[in-house]
Enzyme design. Structure first.
Site, mmCIF file in Angstrom:
data_model
loop_
_atom_site.group_PDB
_atom_site.id
_atom_site.type_symbol
_atom_site.label_atom_id
_atom_site.label_comp_id
_atom_site.label_asym_id
_atom_site.label_seq_id
_atom_site.Cartn_x
_atom_site.Cartn_y
_atom_site.Cartn_z
ATOM 1 N N GLY A 152 0.826 -1.205 0.000
ATOM 2 C CA GLY A 152 0.000 0.000 0.000
ATOM 3 C C GLY A 152 0.854 1.246 0.000
ATOM 4 O O GLY A 152 0.668 2.150 0.806
ATOM 5 N N SER A 196 1.610 3.688 -2.437
ATOM 6 C CA SER A 196 1.521 4.835 -3.346
ATOM 7 C C SER A 196 0.659 5.973 -2.823
ATOM 8 O O SER A 196 0.477 6.985 -3.505
ATOM 9 C CB SER A 196 1.007 4.391 -4.715
ATOM 10 O OG SER A 196 -0.284 3.825 -4.610
ATOM 11 N N GLY A 227 -0.873 8.054 1.069
ATOM 12 C CA GLY A 227 -0.997 8.169 2.515
ATOM 13 C C GLY A 227 0.270 7.858 3.288
ATOM 14 O O GLY A 227 1.389 8.201 2.884
ATOM 15 N N GLY A 244 1.744 5.072 3.738
ATOM 16 C CA GLY A 244 2.655 4.192 3.013
ATOM 17 C C GLY A 244 3.597 4.959 2.111
ATOM 18 O O GLY A 244 4.804 4.696 2.070
ATOM 19 N N SER A 264 -5.682 0.224 12.733
ATOM 20 C CA SER A 264 -6.411 1.480 12.904
ATOM 21 C C SER A 264 -6.935 1.519 14.326
ATOM 22 O O SER A 264 -7.065 0.474 14.981
ATOM 23 C CB SER A 264 -7.582 1.540 11.918
ATOM 24 O OG SER A 264 -8.497 2.571 12.254
ATOM 25 N N TYR A 317 -15.185 -2.138 7.769
ATOM 26 C CA TYR A 317 -13.795 -1.740 7.978
ATOM 27 C C TYR A 317 -13.303 -2.238 9.340
ATOM 28 O O TYR A 317 -12.195 -2.786 9.451
ATOM 29 C CB TYR A 317 -13.690 -0.222 7.891
ATOM 30 C CG TYR A 317 -12.294 0.323 8.062
ATOM 31 C CD1 TYR A 317 -11.352 0.210 7.047
ATOM 32 C CD2 TYR A 317 -11.927 0.964 9.243
ATOM 33 C CE1 TYR A 317 -10.076 0.727 7.203
ATOM 34 C CE2 TYR A 317 -10.655 1.491 9.405
ATOM 35 C CZ TYR A 317 -9.724 1.370 8.377
ATOM 36 O OH TYR A 317 -8.461 1.883 8.540
#
Length: 283
Positions: free
Chosen positions: A15, A17, A19, A21, A142, A155
């Site tokens: 992940g 690309s 935020g 990451g 999270s 989520y």
């Protein structure tokens, strides 16, 4: 882990690309580390890293739900850099909608990314970390892996699952000298609350006006989140560099507030149910 000091460490980051990451990859490259960055679009990744030296970057387009593709990515990591030191499972996206409004496709896609993808990466990298008897696994969950909110059920289900497997993994890896950390961010000022990273139910009903209002409130929050992704990525690097810290590491003052409230509510529930719990043992 004993952090490599004479040679760059090799990080495997999913992940990558957007935020946290993306910011993590940027800082690692600036440090001089080797980085394997998986993404759905290497073009987008390279464009986002414009101005950053990428000689030590291996960008790979990988379907994390495909175990064979993940194995191939790890094989390419070893062929290019000879080892893997830190694994960061960061791939994910948000979803807003009630439980009733969630489709079969929604459920399967979320679990493919949040759980199956992370599990595939773990199964492929753990043998190398275990044999080296060093390394660090960082699973980015999270605050919604510790507490739940209406409208975030899907989520939360994925993140609760990631937390559960991570805590079991931490106990399993202890004898091999491999550290495991669960990073639980609050709201960070990334693109997470934009349509690029936040899916919304395609089958809304009139029964949940509160969830519609909450969805809009989250979209309106974009750009004013408390968390600083630059500081968040630096914190993740620090976790691996020091090889120390708790299994559950919160990021953000909002995450801390939510977690404390959850602990208090759970404690109250446990004590309220204690009397009945004690009546169900064999005499």
């Amino acid at each position: 882990m004993p952090y490599p000091t004479t040679t760059p460490a090799t990080w495997f980051v999913t992940g990558a690309s957007r935020g946290l990451g993306l910011e993590l990859v940027r800082q690692l490259l600036e440090r001089g580390d080797n980085v394997v960055a998986t993404t759905r679009s290497t073009d987008r990744l390279l464009a986002a890293l414009d101005g950053v030296r990428t000689e030590q970057l291996l960008g790979l387009e990988v379907d994390l739900a495909d175990g064979t593709a993940v194995d191939d990515a790890v094989a390419q990591t070893l062929a290019r850099f000879g080892r893997v030191d830190v694994v960061v499972n960061n791939a994910g996206y948000g979803f807003l909608g009630s439980i009733e409004e969630t489709t079969d496709a929604d459920i399967r896609q979320m679990f493919d990314v949040q759980v199956v993808g992370a599990w595939n990466v773990l199964r492929s990298t753990i043998p190398h970390l275990r044999k080296a008897r060093s390394g660090h696994i960082i699973n980015v969950s999270s605050i919604l892996g510790l507490t739940a909110m209406p409208g975030w059920g899907l989520y939360c289900a994925g993140k609760f699952a990631l937390n559960g497997l991570s805590e079991s993994l931490a106990a399993e890896m202890a004898e091999f000298g491999v550290e495991v950390s669960i990073v639980e961010p609050g709201y960070f000022r990334t693109s997470f609350l934009t349509p690029d990273s936040l899916a919304v139910t395609t089958e809304p009903t009139e029964a949940y006006p509160g969830i519609r209002e909450m969805t809009q409130a989250h979209l309106d929050l974009q750009g004013s989140q408390l968390g600083d992704p630059v500081k968040g990525a630096a914190a993740i690097i620090d976790i691996a560099v020091t090889g120390a810290g708790p299994v559950n590491q919160l990021l953000g003052s909002d995450a801390y507030t939510y977690a404390k409230a959850r602990i208090e509510a759970l404690t109250a529930d446990i004590e309220a149910g204690r009397e009945l719990a004690m009546t169900t043992d064999h005499s």
